[in-house]
Design a protein around this motif. Structure first.
Motif, short mmCIF file in Angstrom:
data_model
loop_
_atom_site.label_atom_id
_atom_site.label_comp_id
_atom_site.label_asym_id
_atom_site.label_seq_id
_atom_site.Cartn_x
_atom_site.Cartn_y
_atom_site.Cartn_z
N ARG A 1 -11.19 -7.51 -0.36
CA ARG A 1 -10.49 -6.23 -0.26
C ARG A 1 -10.34 -5.24 -1.54
NH1 ARG A 1 -6.87 -6.21 4.32
NH2 ARG A 1 -7.36 -7.72 5.65
N PHE B 1 0.33 -6.14 0.97
CA PHE B 1 -1.03 -6.84 0.96
C PHE B 1 -1.36 -7.88 1.60
CE2 PHE B 1 -3.23 -4.88 -3.05
CZ PHE B 1 -2.45 -3.38 -2.97
N ASP C 1 -8.74 -3.37 -4.67
CA ASP C 1 -7.60 -3.68 -5.39
C ASP C 1 -6.39 -2.70 -5.59
OD1 ASP C 1 -8.80 -6.01 -6.54
OD2 ASP C 1 -9.76 -4.97 -8.00
N THR D 1 0.85 -1.17 0.09
CA THR D 1 0.01 0.07 -0.01
C THR D 1 0.92 1.26 0.18
OG1 THR D 1 -0.05 0.06 2.46
CG2 THR D 1 -1.63 -1.17 1.40
N ASP E 1 -5.87 -2.42 -0.85
CA ASP E 1 -6.08 -3.64 0.11
C ASP E 1 -6.82 -3.41 1.07
OD1 ASP E 1 -5.64 -6.15 0.22
OD2 ASP E 1 -4.39 -5.85 1.76
#
Length: 578
Positions: free
Chosen positions: A163, A17, A165, A11, A168
């Motif tokens: 979650r 992730f 894309d 992220t 996340d």
């Protein structure tokens, strides 16, 4: 196997992730020597040392698999396995191990409640971690026998979360929250027991308990969070749990990877009205989920309905034959009530024919509520009270703040404080209802040229908001004190409870099916309000079905007053404080 570029995603904050975290963990477990370790004459099977984990992460071959459609044959699925060589520093390896622990993938074998990764610790894979590992082994077609000793204690099922894309983040739609909550609550109350304890004996737990002692508990947490009948500030509440344990359950039985994600889900349960905090501090913090050891929660009526708890008879100890119970249809109706109250088309109509509130679709297809100017009981005295000395004493106690506080403390000590709380709550309900009636009449009379009995949608937002508060308070009183198995259930005769339950059921059905012409049961009322209600029947028949009226709880109110005057007051007056 086809090599592909490194697909490890993070992220913007630098956090890997969730899928990457799970794959890294599984790859580590496959590469570690999982065996028995002994500390102070005690053997910990299927465990590994912190140093082994750190050393393996220093030169780990990270395995990731992705399944794609074969471009030459869309009916075929190709599994791409990517192997990436990692070389992590010691500090980075320790931080990654801490991430695994935060996600509840492995834990300290000696002390499972110690959440910090330590250099010289012994660790074991948790049931959640074993489940993740078993999925990884199957997905990558690895030899099952080599990890069977690790995955033997795998959780039967985890709640897999959707979650986004890009970042996340967990996606929490209402459907997703409902799915999580149903697993969280279980198909029925997952009541805590200890070996040798009577099956009908409630457990009074310490707020500091963590609920993770596997040697004492005989409960299967896969079936839902552990609930107990617990005493809080001298009041006994049914099927409760602490906020801290809600977070622990979500960490253990869903694919959240941090306490923050588990807390966010818990907050959604509070915001959606599935759970609520109990006790004296609950109203002040009802919109905010609290994770402390003293924050005690229970399922609301909506929560019990969504979870599918068909009956609370077994845990209440009462014989409730022929007493209607709330079910999942009622849960949808309660949600429908909330939608109605927040609908911009919601209207207030005034009727002078009686002390009633009504609900029905208007001729334009919009919801409306009718309120009369009939008076309610705003004084402390009960309409059916006798002139006995104990009745007089109770009136004096209720009208004097100091005596009332002493009386409340006395009732708490005797575990019957819910009687006084209910009595005062109904007084507040009546007071708000009278305020609405008087304010609505005053507003109607202040607008020239308008119908004095029905004004329509021009009522100011303040009056509409007060109407919503009154409707919500009526249901809150019923769910808290009167419904069978409620958190602070007052002692009522069987028929009295059956009458109010049937009436509230009918109200909810009316919310769910506003076009249904089936008449409602007779509303519970006090003797003094019978005439007013009789005069109101024509107005109700013309404008819609009855929803809430000011005398709704009068019979029960009088019963509780008599109960306190005949049972509690004589005992209280003999105490030194009185």
């Amino acid at each position: 196997t086809h090599p592909r570029p490194n697909t490890m995603r993070t992220t913007t904050s630098g956090r890997a992730f969730a899928k990457v975290i799970f794959d890294l963990f599984s790859t580590l477990m496959v590469s570690l020597p999982i065996e028995n370790h002994k500390i102070l004459f005690k053997t910990y099977p299927n465990s590994f040392t912190a140093e082994e984990a750190i050393a393996n992460l220093g030169g780990l071959q990270f395995i990731q698999s992705n399944r794609d459609t074969d471009p030459k044959d869309p009916t075929r699925i190709i599994t791409h396995v990517v192997t990436t060589q990692f070389s992590l520093s010691r500090d980075m390896a320790k931080n990654l191990c801490q991430t695994f622990m935060d996600a509840r993938l492995f834990e300290n074998a000696v002390d499972p409640n110690r959440r910090e990764f330590q250099n010289k610790g012994i660790y074991q894979v948790t049931p959640k971690g074993a489940h993740i590992l078993a999925k990884f082994v199957h997905r990558n077609a690895l030899p099952v026998d080599e990890t069977r000793h690790i995955t033997a204690n795998a959780s039967a099922n985890l709640v897999y979360l959707e979650r986004a894309d890009d970042e996340d983040a967990i996606i929490l739609t209402q459907k997703q929250v409902d799915t999580i909550f149903k697993r969280f609550a279980g198909a029925e109350p997952n009541i805590a027991r200890t070996p040798g304890s009577p099956t009908d004996s409630p457990m009074v737990a310490s707020p500091g308990g963590n609920g993770r002692d596997r040697t004492l508990s005989t409960i299967d947490l896969c079936k839902g969070i552990e609930v107990k009948d617990q005493q809080h500030n001298y009041d006994m509440y049914k099927h409760t749990f602490y906020g801290k344990l809600a977070v622990e359950w979500l960490l253990d039985y869903t694919t959240v990877i941090s306490k923050e994600e588990a807390t966010r889900i818990s907050q959604e349960m509070v915001t959606g009205g599935y759970i609520e905090q109990v006790g004296e501090d609950s109203k002040a913090s009802q919109a905010l989920f609290r994770t402390g050891n003293s924050a005690l929660y229970h399922l609301t009526e909506l929560g019990r309905s969504i979870a599918g708890w068909k009956s609370l008879v077994s845990s209440s100890g009462s014989n409730s034959n022929n007493v209607p119970q709330f079910n999942e249809d009622s849960g949808r109706a309660i949600r429908r009530l909330s939608q109605i109250l927040n609908d911009p088309a919601f209207q207030i109509n005034l009727s002078d024919s009686g002390a009633m509130s009504s609900y029905a679709p208007s001729s334009a297809g919009r919801e409306s509520v009718g309120v009369s100017s009939g008076g309610g009981h705003s004084s402390v005295s009960s309409s059916s009270q006798s002139t006995t000395s104990n009745t007089t004493r109770l009136n004096i106690i209720l009208s004097n703040a100091t005596l009332r506080d002493l009386f409340k403390s006395f009732l708490k000590h005797n575990i019957c404080e819910e009687n006084l709380s209910f009595y005062l709550e109904v007084l507040d309900f009546r007071s708000k209802f009278n305020t609405l009636i008087n304010s609505t009449r005053a507003y109607t009379q202040s607008v020239p040229g308008q119908d004095q009995t029905i004004l329509g949608h021009t009522y100011p937002p303040a009056l509409r908001e007060l109407e919503k508060q009154i409707c919500k308070q009526a249901f809150s009183i019923f769910e808290t004190y009167l419904a069978l198995g409620s958190s602070r259930e007052v002692n009522l005769p069987h028929q009295m409870r059956a009458d109010i339950t049937a009436y509230m059921h009918a109200v909810i059905r009316n919310m769910e099916h506003p076009d249904d012409k089936t008449p409602l049961p007779s509303a519970p009322s006090s003797p003094s309000s019978t005439a007013a209600e009789a005069n109101n029947s024509a107005a109700i028949g013309g404008t819609g079905k009855e929803l809430i009226h000011i005398a709704l709880f009068d019979d029960i109110h009088d019963h509780i007053f008599r109960l306190m005057s005949t049972d509690s007051v004589p005992k209280f007056t003999k105490t030194d404080k009185y």
